[in-house]
Motif scaffolding. Structure first.
Motif, PDB file in Angstrom:
ATOM      1  N   PRO A  49       0.803  -1.233   0.000  1.00 21.52           N
ATOM      2  CA  PRO A  49       0.000   0.000   0.000  1.00 21.52           C
ATOM      3  C   PRO A  49       0.833   1.278   0.000  1.00 21.52           C
ATOM      4  CG  PRO A  49      -0.041  -1.047   2.161  1.00 21.52           C
ATOM      5  CD  PRO A  49       0.638  -2.011   1.237  1.00 21.52           C
ATOM      6  N   SER A  76      -2.488  -5.445   3.082  1.00 14.55           N
ATOM      7  CA  SER A  76      -2.294  -4.112   2.498  1.00 14.55           C
ATOM      8  C   SER A  76      -3.413  -3.171   2.902  1.00 14.55           C
ATOM      9  CB  SER A  76      -2.207  -4.210   0.968  1.00 14.55           C
ATOM     10  OG  SER A  76      -1.060  -4.949   0.617  1.00 14.55           O
ATOM     11  N   THR A 115      -9.381 -11.257   4.441  1.00 16.34           N
ATOM     12  CA  THR A 115      -9.674 -12.086   3.253  1.00 16.34           C
ATOM     13  C   THR A 115      -8.470 -12.898   2.786  1.00 16.34           C
ATOM     14  OG1 THR A 115      -9.122 -10.280   1.736  1.00 16.34           O
ATOM     15  CG2 THR A 115     -11.433 -10.434   2.443  1.00 16.34           C
ATOM     16  N   THR A 157     -11.358 -16.940   2.198  1.00 14.27           N
ATOM     17  CA  THR A 157     -10.045 -17.096   1.546  1.00 14.27           C
ATOM     18  C   THR A 157     -10.072 -18.123   0.410  1.00 14.27           C
ATOM     19  OG1 THR A 157      -9.238 -18.793   3.096  1.00 14.27           O
ATOM     20  CG2 THR A 157      -8.875 -16.511   3.721  1.00 14.27           C
TER      21      THR A 157
HETATM   22  O1  NZQ Z   1      -6.876  -5.767  -3.887  1.00 11.55           O
HETATM   23  P1  NZQ Z   1      -7.740  -6.966  -3.981  1.00 11.55           P
HETATM   24  O2  NZQ Z   1      -8.608  -6.989  -5.174  1.00 11.55           O
HETATM   25  O3  NZQ Z   1      -8.503  -7.227  -2.710  1.00 11.55           O
HETATM   26  O4  NZQ Z   1      -6.754  -8.229  -4.229  1.00 11.55           O
HETATM   27  C1  NZQ Z   1      -5.822  -8.708  -3.277  1.00 11.55           C
HETATM   28  C2  NZQ Z   1      -4.377  -8.408  -3.680  1.00 11.55           C
HETATM   29  O5  NZQ Z   1      -4.248  -8.326  -5.073  1.00 11.55           O
HETATM   30  C3  NZQ Z   1      -5.845 -10.214  -3.303  1.00 11.55           C
HETATM   31  N1  NZQ Z   1      -6.828 -10.808  -2.404  1.00 11.55           N
HETATM   32  C4  NZQ Z   1      -6.941 -10.604  -1.058  1.00 11.55           C
HETATM   33  N2  NZQ Z   1      -7.907 -11.392  -0.576  1.00 11.55           N
HETATM   34  C5  NZQ Z   1      -8.431 -12.083  -1.625  1.00 11.55           C
HETATM   35  C6  NZQ Z   1      -7.740 -11.701  -2.795  1.00 11.55           C
HETATM   36  N3  NZQ Z   1      -8.013 -12.227  -4.002  1.00 11.55           N
HETATM   37  C7  NZQ Z   1      -9.000 -13.147  -4.074  1.00 11.55           C
HETATM   38  N4  NZQ Z   1      -9.692 -13.574  -2.994  1.00 11.55           N
HETATM   39  C8  NZQ Z   1      -9.429 -13.075  -1.757  1.00 11.55           C
HETATM   40  N5  NZQ Z   1     -10.095 -13.530  -0.699  1.00 11.55           N
HETATM   41  O6  NZQ Z   1      -4.561 -10.622  -2.852  1.00 11.55           O
HETATM   42  C9  NZQ Z   1      -3.613  -9.644  -3.258  1.00 11.55           C
HETATM   43  C10 NZQ Z   1      -2.643  -9.400  -2.112  1.00 11.55           C
HETATM   44  O7  NZQ Z   1      -3.270  -8.759  -1.040  1.00 11.55           O
HETATM   45  P2  NZQ Z   1      -2.414  -8.062   0.107  1.00 11.55           P
HETATM   46  O8  NZQ Z   1      -3.355  -7.446   1.068  1.00 11.55           O
HETATM   47  O9  NZQ Z   1      -1.373  -7.209  -0.503  1.00 11.55           O
HETATM   48  O10 NZQ Z   1      -1.665  -9.340   0.772  1.00 11.55           O
HETATM   49  P3  NZQ Z   1      -1.003  -9.551   2.148  1.00 11.55           P
HETATM   50  O11 NZQ Z   1      -2.012  -9.837   3.186  1.00 11.55           O
HETATM   51  O12 NZQ Z   1       0.064 -10.521   1.914  1.00 11.55           O
HETATM   52  O13 NZQ Z   1      -0.361  -8.129   2.565  1.00 11.55           O
HETATM   53  C11 NZQ Z   1       0.909  -7.747   2.119  1.00 11.55           C
HETATM   54  C12 NZQ Z   1       1.331  -6.446   2.761  1.00 11.55           C
HETATM   55  O14 NZQ Z   1       1.445  -6.597   4.195  1.00 11.55           O
HETATM   56  C13 NZQ Z   1       2.720  -6.097   4.628  1.00 11.55           C
HETATM   57  C14 NZQ Z   1       3.618  -6.397   3.448  1.00 11.55           C
HETATM   58  O15 NZQ Z   1       4.804  -5.656   3.472  1.00 11.55           O
HETATM   59  C15 NZQ Z   1       2.707  -6.022   2.272  1.00 11.55           C
HETATM   60  O16 NZQ Z   1       2.751  -4.635   2.028  1.00 11.55           O
HETATM   61  N6  NZQ Z   1       3.063  -6.695   5.912  1.00 11.55           N
HETATM   62  C16 NZQ Z   1       2.398  -6.248   6.990  1.00 11.55           C
HETATM   63  C17 NZQ Z   1       2.660  -6.710   8.257  1.00 11.55           C
HETATM   64  C18 NZQ Z   1       1.936  -6.198   9.434  1.00 11.55           C
HETATM   65  N7  NZQ Z   1       1.184  -5.113   9.281  1.00 11.55           N
HETATM   66  O17 NZQ Z   1       2.037  -6.728  10.553  1.00 11.55           O
HETATM   67  C19 NZQ Z   1       3.700  -7.716   8.503  1.00 11.55           C
HETATM   68  C20 NZQ Z   1       4.144  -8.413   7.268  1.00 11.55           C
HETATM   69  O18 NZQ Z   1       5.422  -8.953   7.503  1.00 11.55           O
HETATM   70  C21 NZQ Z   1       4.177  -7.592   6.039  1.00 11.55           C
HETATM   71  O19 NZQ Z   1       5.357  -6.828   5.948  1.00 11.55           O
END
Ligand code: NZQ
Ligand code: ZN
Length: 367
Positions: A49, A76, A115, A157
């Motif tokens: 993000p 994100s 999700t 999920t």
């Molecule tokens: O944007 P949408 O359309 O929702 O699509 C998302 C995105 O493209 C998709 N997605 C999510 N749920 C879905 C789905 N697609 C279909 N069905 C579903 N149910 O998945 C893609 C990735 O989503 P994202 O939110 O980016 O994934 P994640 O949860 O892995 O988050 C990554 C981010 O978290 C940070 C990372 O650096 C990265 O920026 N982190 C945050 C942490 C924290 N706050 O504690 C710790 C971690 O170590 C990490 O650094």
């Protein structure tokens, strides 16, 4: 639940298309309407993000007198919601928290409907944002960032692709490893918690890849994602976090999934620091990866454990080299310069690394 935690005007925050496509957003809207809770919406959070949308969200919250943020999505979306929550009640620039490491002591309450099982932000006091001016990532932390509640429904999920599921599992395993590799002695309870969770991931990841609708496997992964990063596995022990710092610049620069970047970095980091505590790496190899102990040459046992970890990541479709990730060797100086190591000179609690070490680890990933 929103009412119980004092929400009267809610910002519903979400990402790209997934929550619209699945119908989840409509379900959330209907639930808020049924409780007569007024709300505004802000979608469009990108993976990894960005700061731009955070500024937009802060303005919206102030204009609309928002007092509660509901993040509907993955790490994100949740991290963006947390950044908005802090910025909305802070007089300065929200980025101060991320650039200066000031603990976040005040923020609007945040809750989540998760999700994707991956980042663990649904239970963590952390948020990671990419600054658009320079495309580098930084994190901020504080108890006021910990969500008031998180809804973890494994069914949500089932729409994840095999690749995103594997990225999530990799991130969960990395959160455990960042805690597992410690200099604190006699931490058997948390060691065993870590090993149990890692073994669960080894068992469940292939099952969700083979069948995305496997509810039991989805449920175990989702629960593990929370336990991997709400710090129950990290209580009373030193932690490392260098692999995360090294990875963050890959996902910031190349916009790859954080889990995919970790699949490349983490086994190489392990190889690089292994000699610091061979016994701990032998424990990882024998207990998690079922390697037979080579008492004459413990180094062989440690290496075999790392090899099996890397092979497992490959088997679930993760990249394990710079080339497979699409990263470029010529960018290494930029990656080092943009990384946190240049702010603090050292990174990592198990083995403190300087910029030369970080560069060597990036170079190992190119071999
Ligand atoms: O944007 P949408 O359309 O929702 O699509 C998302 C995105 O493209 C998709 N997605 C999510 N749920 C879905 C789905 N697609 C279909 N069905 C579903 N149910 O998945 C893609 C990735 O989503 P994202 O939110 O980016 O994934 P994640 O949860 O892995 O988050 C990554 C981010 O978290 C940070 C990372 O650096 C990265 O920026 N982190 C945050 C942490 C924290 N706050 O504690 C710790 C971690 O170590 C990490 O650094
Ligand atoms: Zn992570």
């Amino acid at each position: 639940m929103v009412k119980r935690f004092g929400g009267t005007k809610v910002l519903v925050h979400f990402g790209g298309g997934s929550v619209k496509k699945s119908g989840l957003l409509s379900r959330v809207e209907d639930a808020l309407k049924a409780e007569e809770i007024s709300f505004v919406e802000l979608g469009g959070v990108k993976p990894n993000p960005r700061s731009g949308l955070v500024y937009e969200g802060i303005e919206l919250c102030r204009k609309e007198n928002v007092d509660f943020i509901l993040a509907v999505g993955g790490g994100s979306v949740i991290d963006s919601a947390k950044a908005i929550a802090a910025g909305a009640v802070y007089d300065g620039d929200f980025w101060d928290y991320y650039s200066k490491g000031i603990p976040v002591d005040k923020a609007l309450p945040v809750a989540t409907v998760l999700t994707i099982a991956a980042a663990g932000s649904e239970g963590s006091p952390d948020s990671v944002i990419t600054h658009e001016d320079g495309m580098y990532k930084r994190g901020a932390s504080g108890e006021s960032f910990r969500p008031k509640f998180s809804i973890l429904n494994p069914e949500l999920t089932c729409t994840l692709s095999a690749y995103q599921s594997a990225c999530g599992v990799t991130d969960i395993m990395a959160h455990i490893c960042e805690r597992y590799f410690t200099n604190t002695k006699e931490v058997e309870v948390t060691d065993r918690l870590c090993e149990g969770l890692l073994k669960t991931m080894i068992h469940e990841a292939p099952r969700v890849i083979a069948d995305p609708n496997n509810y039991e496997a989805r449920a175990n992964i989702m629960w593990a994602g929370m336990a991997a990063h709400n710090n129950i596995c990290g209580v009373g022990r030193g932690q490392d976090w260098a692999s995360h710092g090294i990875e963050h610049e890959l996902s910031a620069l190349y916009d790859c999934a954080h889990g995919a970047g970790l699949a490349v970095i983490m086994p190489h980091w392990m190889e690089y620091v292994m000699n610091h505590d061979i016994n701990r790496f032998c424990q990882f190899a024998t207990r998690v990866w079922d390697v037979d102990m080579d008492f004459a040459n413990p180094e062989n046992t440690a290496k075999e454990g790392i090899k099996r970890f890397r092979k497992f990541l490959s088997s679930i479709g993760m990249p394990v080299t710079f080339a497979e990730l699409g990263a470029k060797e010529e960018d290494i100086p930029t990656l080092v310069k943009q990384s946190q190591v240049s702010d603090k000179n050292r990174m990592g609690g198990f083995v403190p690394l300087d910029d030369k070490d970080v560069e060597k680890i990036y170079r190992l990933c190119c071999e």
